[in-house]
Motif scaffolding. Structure first.
Motif, PDB file in Angstrom:
ATOM      1  N   ARG A   1       0.861  -1.196   0.000  1.00 16.91           N
ATOM      2  CA  ARG A   1       0.000   0.000   0.000  1.00 16.91           C
ATOM      3  C   ARG A   1       0.888   1.232   0.000  1.00 16.91           C
ATOM      4  O   ARG A   1       1.738   1.404   0.888  1.00 16.91           O
ATOM      5  N   LEU A   2       0.698   2.077  -0.977  1.00 12.85           N
ATOM      6  CA  LEU A   2       1.447   3.334  -1.046  1.00 12.85           C
ATOM      7  C   LEU A   2       0.532   4.427  -0.507  1.00 12.85           C
ATOM      8  O   LEU A   2      -0.471   4.777  -1.123  1.00 12.85           O
ATOM      9  N   LEU A   3       0.882   4.932   0.660  1.00 16.44           N
ATOM     10  CA  LEU A   3       0.031   5.904   1.346  1.00 16.44           C
ATOM     11  C   LEU A   3       0.463   7.321   0.971  1.00 16.44           C
ATOM     12  O   LEU A   3       1.665   7.615   0.927  1.00 16.44           O
ATOM     13  N   HIS A   4      -0.514   8.157   0.734  1.00 17.94           N
ATOM     14  CA  HIS A   4      -0.230   9.549   0.355  1.00 17.94           C
ATOM     15  C   HIS A   4      -1.147  10.452   1.163  1.00 17.94           C
ATOM     16  O   HIS A   4      -2.361  10.477   0.942  1.00 17.94           O
ATOM     17  N   CYS A   5      -0.555  11.157   2.101  1.00 19.13           N
ATOM     18  CA  CYS A   5      -1.362  12.007   2.981  1.00 19.13           C
ATOM     19  C   CYS A   5      -0.629  13.332   3.186  1.00 19.13           C
ATOM     20  O   CYS A   5       0.521  13.344   3.656  1.00 19.13           O
ATOM     21  N   GLU A   6      -1.267  14.415   2.837  1.00 18.44           N
ATOM     22  CA  GLU A   6      -0.703  15.765   2.973  1.00 18.44           C
ATOM     23  C   GLU A   6       0.691  15.849   2.359  1.00 18.44           C
ATOM     24  O   GLU A   6       1.627  16.362   2.974  1.00 18.44           O
ATOM     25  N   ASN A   7       0.803  15.265   1.172  1.00 18.51           N
ATOM     26  CA  ASN A   7       2.031  15.270   0.367  1.00 18.51           C
ATOM     27  C   ASN A   7       3.163  14.435   0.959  1.00 18.51           C
ATOM     28  O   ASN A   7       4.310  14.543   0.530  1.00 18.51           O
ATOM     29  N   HIS A   8       2.851  13.624   1.960  1.00 18.09           N
ATOM     30  CA  HIS A   8       3.817  12.666   2.502  1.00 18.09           C
ATOM     31  C   HIS A   8       3.504  11.289   1.921  1.00 18.09           C
ATOM     32  O   HIS A   8       2.335  10.951   1.719  1.00 18.09           O
ATOM     33  N   TRP A   9       4.549  10.516   1.705  1.00 12.11           N
ATOM     34  CA  TRP A   9       4.387   9.200   1.095  1.00 12.11           C
ATOM     35  C   TRP A   9       5.008   8.123   1.998  1.00 12.11           C
ATOM     36  O   TRP A   9       6.074   8.342   2.570  1.00 12.11           O
ATOM     37  N   SER A  10       4.327   6.972   2.061  1.00 11.75           N
ATOM     38  CA  SER A  10       4.875   5.823   2.788  1.00 11.75           C
ATOM     39  C   SER A  10       4.471   4.558   2.055  1.00 11.75           C
ATOM     40  O   SER A  10       3.376   4.482   1.502  1.00 11.75           O
ATOM     41  N   LEU A  11       5.361   3.582   2.076  1.00 11.03           N
ATOM     42  CA  LEU A  11       5.071   2.292   1.442  1.00 11.03           C
ATOM     43  C   LEU A  11       4.888   1.261   2.548  1.00 11.03           C
ATOM     44  O   LEU A  11       5.786   1.072   3.378  1.00 11.03           O
ATOM     45  N   ALA A  12       3.733   0.599   2.539  1.00 10.77           N
ATOM     46  CA  ALA A  12       3.402  -0.318   3.632  1.00 10.77           C
ATOM     47  C   ALA A  12       3.312  -1.750   3.137  1.00 10.77           C
ATOM     48  O   ALA A  12       2.840  -2.009   2.038  1.00 10.77           O
ATOM     49  N   GLU A  13       3.792  -2.658   3.989  1.00  8.24           N
ATOM     50  CA  GLU A  13       3.633  -4.083   3.706  1.00  8.24           C
ATOM     51  C   GLU A  13       2.925  -4.734   4.875  1.00  8.24           C
ATOM     52  O   GLU A  13       3.076  -4.306   6.027  1.00  8.24           O
ATOM     53  N   GLN A  14       2.164  -5.768   4.577  1.00  2.27           N
ATOM     54  CA  GLN A  14       1.394  -6.419   5.634  1.00  2.27           C
ATOM     55  C   GLN A  14       2.288  -7.353   6.432  1.00  2.27           C
ATOM     56  O   GLN A  14       3.182  -8.011   5.882  1.00  2.27           O
ATOM     57  N   LEU A  15       2.055  -7.370   7.749  1.00  2.00           N
ATOM     58  CA  LEU A  15       2.830  -8.234   8.630  1.00  2.00           C
ATOM     59  C   LEU A  15       1.972  -9.415   9.059  1.00  2.00           C
ATOM     60  O   LEU A  15       0.739  -9.340   9.069  1.00  2.00           O
ATOM     61  N   ASN A  16       2.665 -10.481   9.434  1.00  2.00           N
ATOM     62  CA  ASN A  16       1.942 -11.590  10.053  1.00  2.00           C
ATOM     63  C   ASN A  16       1.641 -11.214  11.491  1.00  2.00           C
ATOM     64  O   ASN A  16       2.356 -10.412  12.109  1.00  2.00           O
ATOM     65  N   ASP A  17       0.577 -11.789  12.019  1.00  3.15           N
ATOM     66  CA  ASP A  17       0.159 -11.441  13.381  1.00  3.15           C
ATOM     67  C   ASP A  17       1.254 -11.772  14.399  1.00  3.15           C
ATOM     68  O   ASP A  17       1.417 -11.083  15.408  1.00  3.15           O
ATOM     69  N   ASP A  18       2.027 -12.843  14.145  1.00  2.68           N
ATOM     70  CA  ASP A  18       3.049 -13.232  15.129  1.00  2.68           C
ATOM     71  C   ASP A  18       4.326 -12.395  15.020  1.00  2.68           C
ATOM     72  O   ASP A  18       5.272 -12.610  15.763  1.00  2.68           O
ATOM     73  N   GLU A  19       4.339 -11.451  14.114  1.00  2.00           N
ATOM     74  CA  GLU A  19       5.523 -10.589  13.994  1.00  2.00           C
ATOM     75  C   GLU A  19       5.458  -9.401  14.951  1.00  2.00           C
ATOM     76  O   GLU A  19       6.408  -8.652  15.070  1.00  2.00           O
ATOM     77  N   THR A  20       4.320  -9.201  15.578  1.00  2.00           N
ATOM     78  CA  THR A  20       4.160  -8.039  16.456  1.00  2.00           C
ATOM     79  C   THR A  20       3.891  -8.496  17.880  1.00  2.00           C
ATOM     80  O   THR A  20       3.331  -9.573  18.116  1.00  2.00           O
ATOM     81  N   GLU A  21       4.300  -7.656  18.819  1.00  2.00           N
ATOM     82  CA  GLU A  21       4.130  -7.993  20.231  1.00  2.00           C
ATOM     83  C   GLU A  21       3.878  -6.698  20.996  1.00  2.00           C
ATOM     84  O   GLU A  21       4.653  -5.749  20.891  1.00  2.00           O
ATOM     85  N   PHE A  22       2.804  -6.637  21.744  1.00  2.00           N
ATOM     86  CA  PHE A  22       2.505  -5.451  22.551  1.00  2.00           C
ATOM     87  C   PHE A  22       3.407  -5.414  23.771  1.00  2.00           C
ATOM     88  O   PHE A  22       3.646  -6.424  24.413  1.00  2.00           O
ATOM     89  N   TYR A  23       3.893  -4.247  24.096  1.00  2.00           N
ATOM     90  CA  TYR A  23       4.676  -4.072  25.317  1.00  2.00           C
ATOM     91  C   TYR A  23       4.357  -2.687  25.859  1.00  2.00           C
ATOM     92  O   TYR A  23       4.770  -1.688  25.286  1.00  2.00           O
ATOM     93  N   MET A  24       3.588  -2.647  26.949  1.00  2.00           N
ATOM     94  CA  MET A  24       3.107  -1.375  27.509  1.00  2.00           C
ATOM     95  C   MET A  24       2.360  -0.610  26.401  1.00  2.00           C
ATOM     96  O   MET A  24       1.467  -1.153  25.796  1.00  2.00           O
ATOM     97  N   SER A  25       2.781   0.637  26.146  1.00  2.00           N
ATOM     98  CA  SER A  25       2.107   1.385  25.074  1.00  2.00           C
ATOM     99  C   SER A  25       2.886   1.281  23.769  1.00  2.00           C
ATOM    100  O   SER A  25       2.697   2.068  22.853  1.00  2.00           O
ATOM    101  N   GLN A  26       3.780   0.305  23.710  1.00  2.00           N
ATOM    102  CA  GLN A  26       4.594   0.144  22.505  1.00  2.00           C
ATOM    103  C   GLN A  26       4.284  -1.190  21.835  1.00  2.00           C
ATOM    104  O   GLN A  26       3.695  -2.083  22.437  1.00  2.00           O
ATOM    105  N   VAL A  27       4.722  -1.266  20.596  1.00  2.00           N
ATOM    106  CA  VAL A  27       4.638  -2.533  19.881  1.00  2.00           C
ATOM    107  C   VAL A  27       6.030  -2.851  19.375  1.00  2.00           C
ATOM    108  O   VAL A  27       6.730  -1.970  18.865  1.00  2.00           O
ATOM    109  N   ARG A  28       6.426  -4.087  19.572  1.00  2.00           N
ATOM    110  CA  ARG A  28       7.727  -4.514  19.068  1.00  2.00           C
ATOM    111  C   ARG A  28       7.513  -5.343  17.814  1.00  2.00           C
ATOM    112  O   ARG A  28       6.675  -6.255  17.816  1.00  2.00           O
TER     113      ARG A  28
END
Lengths: 442, 60
Positions: free
Chosen positions: A116-143
């Motif tokens: 997904r190529l995101l375009h918001c207020e002239n800023h651009w980002s390229l996003a790829e989908q992650l698997n659910d097991d690639e992320t881990e919540f830690y307090m208010s952060q995600v690893r």
């Protein structure tokens, strides 16, 4: 770029269940939803050769199409991967304080799948989908993938306009809550699965990791000629002067290496040292003059001259000349030696000292004689003065000033980042980190 | 642009430091003066020459 499946379907494209016009599938093996570009009806892509489309949502009135910078079918290369634009989507992001519009271009590559190529207020980002097991919540952060991303904000995303092919969940029409985590240049966004069914093995959330891209990268990748520059700071926009930290560290290391090398190869040596016994003179402006024996000076080595005199609430003045025996060139220096102390009320004070030194640049190599002329305050009494000449002195202060000069800009840049740039980035977020809060708010 | 400017400036500072260190340069060193030929050739040579010093003007 492998588009053989797309080529197959382009020869015999499925027809839109609503308007019966052909629908081009550029990612027939990966697309699960398609919005017809003619009537904007949303259909499900069903397996089979050729693919069949099942109407999911009719549209009686075509929505107003927003400006599209990357038309469907446009190709471009990002991070050495060839992509084709398969769809365009406009979302309205509703934050707690404001609303923004974001364009999304779904890009497809046969090997990497959708991005997904995101375009918001002239800023651009390229996003790829992650698997659910690639992320881990830690307090208010995600690893994820070795990164710790901080919670930036939460918003409701509502699709306003869609056309082209999508993966399944992008087709959701109702607003979905999205949490954003940042660690520039990365942005992680998480959306709960709305159609998750109990008992089915399906992840709780859909995670996408986006990396910020400069507008110039998009220009080059898709051959665009005119692209507006961003006017604000994006949540995941990297600090533009971050490179100065790395450059500064490298330059400081280089300076330190030079300093160490200079220390190792320095051969500091005393060329001349003598204590002169001075007889009384006839007047306060009278001086005594001495000449040393000739001595040799080595090339490219600095000189240090030190004068010492037993002064106490008085002064002595040593003037010197280094005379090149061969050329007659004279290099002069002056060393005032003065020391005063006493009491002001009950407080003791002192200033000056009984020794003074000066450094001289390296002189042309050769034989030199030093002329020393001494004047002292109590001229009617005998006096003594010591003069010492050394060569090849490592200069710590040169290293220190060079280090300070190299470090000044990164220090100022760091101050700007911490006090201006980062607070500006976080100003719209309800999760402003404590380190960027104004001190009055503590 | 600014990053590149800083890199060039930093390299210039490091190069200047290296040059100063390995050539024995000191900032603010006085410029040399030439002893007149007649002083060098006179009997006693420069030992009888009146150098350019003006004496001490300080004190407390």
């Amino acid at each position: 770029m492998k588009l053989s499946a797309a080529a197959l379907h382009s020869q015999c494209p499925p027809k839109c269940p609503q308007c019966a016009k052909p629908v081009v599938l550029r990612a027939p093996d990966h697309s699960e939803r398609v919005v017809c570009k003619n009537c904007f009806a949303l259909s499900e892509v069903r397996s089979g050769v050729p693919r069949e489309l099942k109407l999911l949502r009719e549209l009686n009135e075509a929505p107003a199409a927003p400006p599209n910078l990357l038309p469907l079918g446009a190709t471009g290369k990002l991070d050495d991967v060839d992509y084709v634009v398969t769809s365009h989507l406009r979302r309205k992001l509703r934050w707690c304080q404001e609303t923004r519009e974001q364009d999304e271009y779904w890009l497809f590559n046969q090997e990497t799948g959708f991005r997904r190529l995101l375009h918001c207020e002239n800023h651009w980002s390229l996003a790829e989908q992650l698997n659910d097991d690639e992320t881990e919540f830690y307090m208010s952060q995600v690893r994820c993938r070795g990164l710790s991303l901080e919670l930036f904000d939460e918003c409701f995303a509502h699709n306003e306009f869609m056309v082209g092919e999508f993966a399944r969940l992008a087709g959701a029409a109702s607003p979905r809550k999205t949490a954003l985590f940042i660690r520039p240049p990365f942005l992680l966004f998480c959306t709960p699965h709305k159609d998750r069914k109990l008992g089915k093995k399906q992840p709780d959330h859909e995670w996408w990791l986006a990396k910020y891209l400069e507008p110039q990268v998009i220009k080059r990748a898709f051959g665009l000629t005119d692209l507006a520059e961003p006017q604000n700071i994006a949540p995941n926009q990297p600090f533009p002067y971050r490179a100065t930290y790395f450059y500064g560290a490298g330059l400081a290391a280089l300076l330190f290496a030079i300093w160490m090398f200079a220390l190792i190869r320095s051969d500091e040596r005393v060329i001349y040292s003598q204590t002169m016994q001075l007889n009384p003179v006839t007047g306060s402006e009278e001086t005594q003059v001495f000449f040393t024996e000739p001595f040799d000076l080595a090339p490219r080595k600095n000189l240090k001259v030190t004068a010492r005199a037993p002064v106490n609430n008085s002064w002595a003045y040593v003037e010197g000349d280094l005379i090149n025996e061969a050329t007659g060139l004279v290099y002069s220096f002056a060393l005032p030696v003065e020391y005063y102390d006493g009491y002001e009320g009950s407080e003791y004070w002192s200033e000056g000292g009984t020794a003074t030194e000066t450094h001289l640049s390296a002189l042309p190599p050769g034989k030199y004689t030093m002329r020393i002329e001494v004047q002292w305050e109590h001229w009617a009494a005998p006096f003594s003065a010591t003069v010492e000449l050394q060569q090849g002195i490592p200069r710590f202060w040169h290293f220190f000033w060079a280090l300070l000069a190299v470090a000044a800009i990164p220090l100022l840049v760091g101050l700007h980042q911490h006090s201006v740039y980062e607070p500006d980035r976080w100003k719209g977020s309800p999760f402003l980190p404590h380190r960027y809060k104004p001190k009055d708010d503590d | 642009m600014f990053n590149r400017f800083y890199l060039i400036l930093g390299i210039a500072i490091v190069a200047a430091y290296a040059f100063i260190t390995f050539n024995g340069w000191e900032l603010g060193s006085p410029t040399p003066q030439q002893l007149p030929a007649e002083a060098r050739n006179a009997p006693g040579g420069y030992r009888s020459f009146h150098f350019w010093h003006e004496g001490y003007q300080g004190g407390k």
